[in-house]
Design a protein around this motif. Structure first.
Motif, PDB file in Angstrom:
ATOM      1  N   LEU A  99       1.180  -1.052   0.004  1.00 30.64           N
ATOM      2  CA  LEU A  99       0.128  -0.026   0.243  1.00 30.64           C
ATOM      3  C   LEU A  99       0.828   1.250  -0.331  1.00 30.64           C
ATOM      4  CD1 LEU A  99      -2.310  -2.306   0.731  1.00 30.64           C
ATOM      5  CD2 LEU A  99      -3.035  -0.701   2.723  1.00 30.64           C
ATOM      6  N   TYR A 100       0.051   2.759  -0.501  1.00 29.96           N
ATOM      7  CA  TYR A 100       1.169   3.289  -0.614  1.00 29.96           C
ATOM      8  C   TYR A 100       0.801   4.977  -0.320  1.00 29.96           C
ATOM      9  CZ  TYR A 100       3.929   1.300  -3.991  1.00 29.96           C
ATOM     10  OH  TYR A 100       5.055  -0.013  -4.700  1.00 29.96           O
ATOM     11  N   LEU A 101       1.106   5.259   1.148  1.00 36.73           N
ATOM     12  CA  LEU A 101       0.306   5.986   1.329  1.00 36.73           C
ATOM     13  C   LEU A 101       0.832   7.791   1.103  1.00 36.73           C
ATOM     14  CD1 LEU A 101      -0.393   3.879   3.513  1.00 36.73           C
ATOM     15  CD2 LEU A 101      -0.701   4.972   5.423  1.00 36.73           C
ATOM     16  N   PHE A 102       0.293   8.858   0.330  1.00 36.78           N
ATOM     17  CA  PHE A 102       0.415  10.314  -0.037  1.00 36.78           C
ATOM     18  C   PHE A 102      -0.139  10.972   0.546  1.00 36.78           C
ATOM     19  CE2 PHE A 102       1.555   6.072  -3.411  1.00 36.78           C
ATOM     20  CZ  PHE A 102       2.405   7.742  -4.377  1.00 36.78           C
ATOM     21  N   THR A 103       0.631  12.043   1.208  1.00 41.19           N
ATOM     22  CA  THR A 103       0.341  13.256   1.693  1.00 41.19           C
ATOM     23  C   THR A 103       0.097  14.115   1.012  1.00 41.19           C
ATOM     24  OG1 THR A 103       1.722  13.973   2.206  1.00 41.19           O
ATOM     25  CG2 THR A 103       0.628  12.324   3.657  1.00 41.19           C
ATOM     26  N   GLU A 104       0.591  13.844  -0.086  1.00 38.15           N
ATOM     27  CA  GLU A 104       0.414  15.118  -1.151  1.00 38.15           C
ATOM     28  C   GLU A 104       1.505  14.923  -2.545  1.00 38.15           C
ATOM     29  OE1 GLU A 104       2.787  18.169   0.337  1.00 38.15           O
ATOM     30  OE2 GLU A 104       4.663  17.150  -0.051  1.00 38.15           O
ATOM     31  N   GLY A 105       1.423  15.722  -3.532  1.00 39.26           N
ATOM     32  CA  GLY A 105       1.402  15.306  -5.336  1.00 39.26           C
ATOM     33  C   GLY A 105       0.012  15.222  -5.926  1.00 39.26           C
ATOM     34  N   ARG A 106       0.083  14.875  -7.635  1.00 40.62           N
ATOM     35  CA  ARG A 106      -0.406  14.830  -8.278  1.00 40.62           C
ATOM     36  C   ARG A 106       0.032  13.695  -9.270  1.00 40.62           C
ATOM     37  NH1 ARG A 106      -0.317  17.577 -13.208  1.00 40.62           N
ATOM     38  NH2 ARG A 106       1.235  18.458 -13.384  1.00 40.62           N
TER      39      ARG A 106
END
Length: 220
Positions: free
Chosen positions: A57-64
């Motif tokens: 699983l990949y947890l992103f707090t920001e980005g596009r």
């Protein structure tokens, strides 16, 4: 791919698509915040949740990001900000799509088995189900815009979607490219319809970039 209070509303996309469940995403990310390791990703990196029988699983707090269909490169959706990627693919692997990074960012990468054990231990599967239901709503609505409808309806829906993107994205995005990546219509068809909409003063396009929409008829 597909997220409730809401980062969708920041770009106006909630007027076309259901609001993503931010409260549930926050709860899941907080619960998972001590697991896994943090990795950096660069623009154009492709992220696959299942890799050689390993699941993450990949947890992103920001980005596009863009969600891309693996077999033909069709752009399924775009998302910006906080997301959790990989739950559905790790539960039922099929390799049907992947996540493409559009700007440099970091993510917490967690073995799926550790995440799923935590969901059970902390009784978080209800939050997971809300998130997965949102993904289903997103793609069902997208199909309403694209499946079994005339080319004009496809182009109209994507023009509305592009018009609701943040200004910095619209400034850098060619309108015809945006539509073609998400519909796979022939470029000649797209350009012909855009040309008629411009001549009819329905939209304003300069140097290929969508400046604004005045009014788009529901039928061509």
């Amino acid at each position: 791919m597909t997220t409730v209070n809401d980062q969708n509303s920041e770009s106006g996309l909630s007027t076309l698509y259901p609001c993503r469940p931010v409260a549930e995403i926050d709860a899941l990310q907080e619960a998972l915040s001590t697991l896994g390791t943090v990795r950096s990703f660069q623009q154009n990196d492709e992220i696959h949740a299942v890799q050689q029988h390993e699941k993450f699983l990949y947890l992103f707090t920001e980005g596009r990001f863009t969600a891309v269909r693996a077999n033909d490169g069709l752009v399924l959706s775009s998302v910006r900000g906080k997301i959790i990627y990989g739950i559905a693919e790790c539960l039922r692997p099929r390799g049907g799509w992947y996540l493409k990074v559009e700007e440099a960012c970091k993510a917490r990468v967690i073995p799926a088995e550790h995440a799923f054990e935590l969901f059970t231990r902390q009784q978080l599967w209800e939050s997971v189900s809300v998130l997965l239901a949102w993904f289903l709503q997103m793609y069902s609505l997208r199909d309403e815009h694209l499946v079994g409808v005339p080319a004009y309806v496809m182009i109209r829906s994507k023009l509305l979607e592009l018009n609701l993107q943040p200004a910095d994205i619209r400034r850098d995005m060619n309108a015809a490219d945006f539509i073609q990546e998400r519909t796979q219509l022939a470029r000649s068809t797209i350009m012909a319809i855009l040309g008629e909409l411009r001549r009819g003063d329905y939209i304003e396009i300069k140097r290929g970039k969508l400046i604004g929409i005045k009014h788009l008829p529901k039928e061509y």
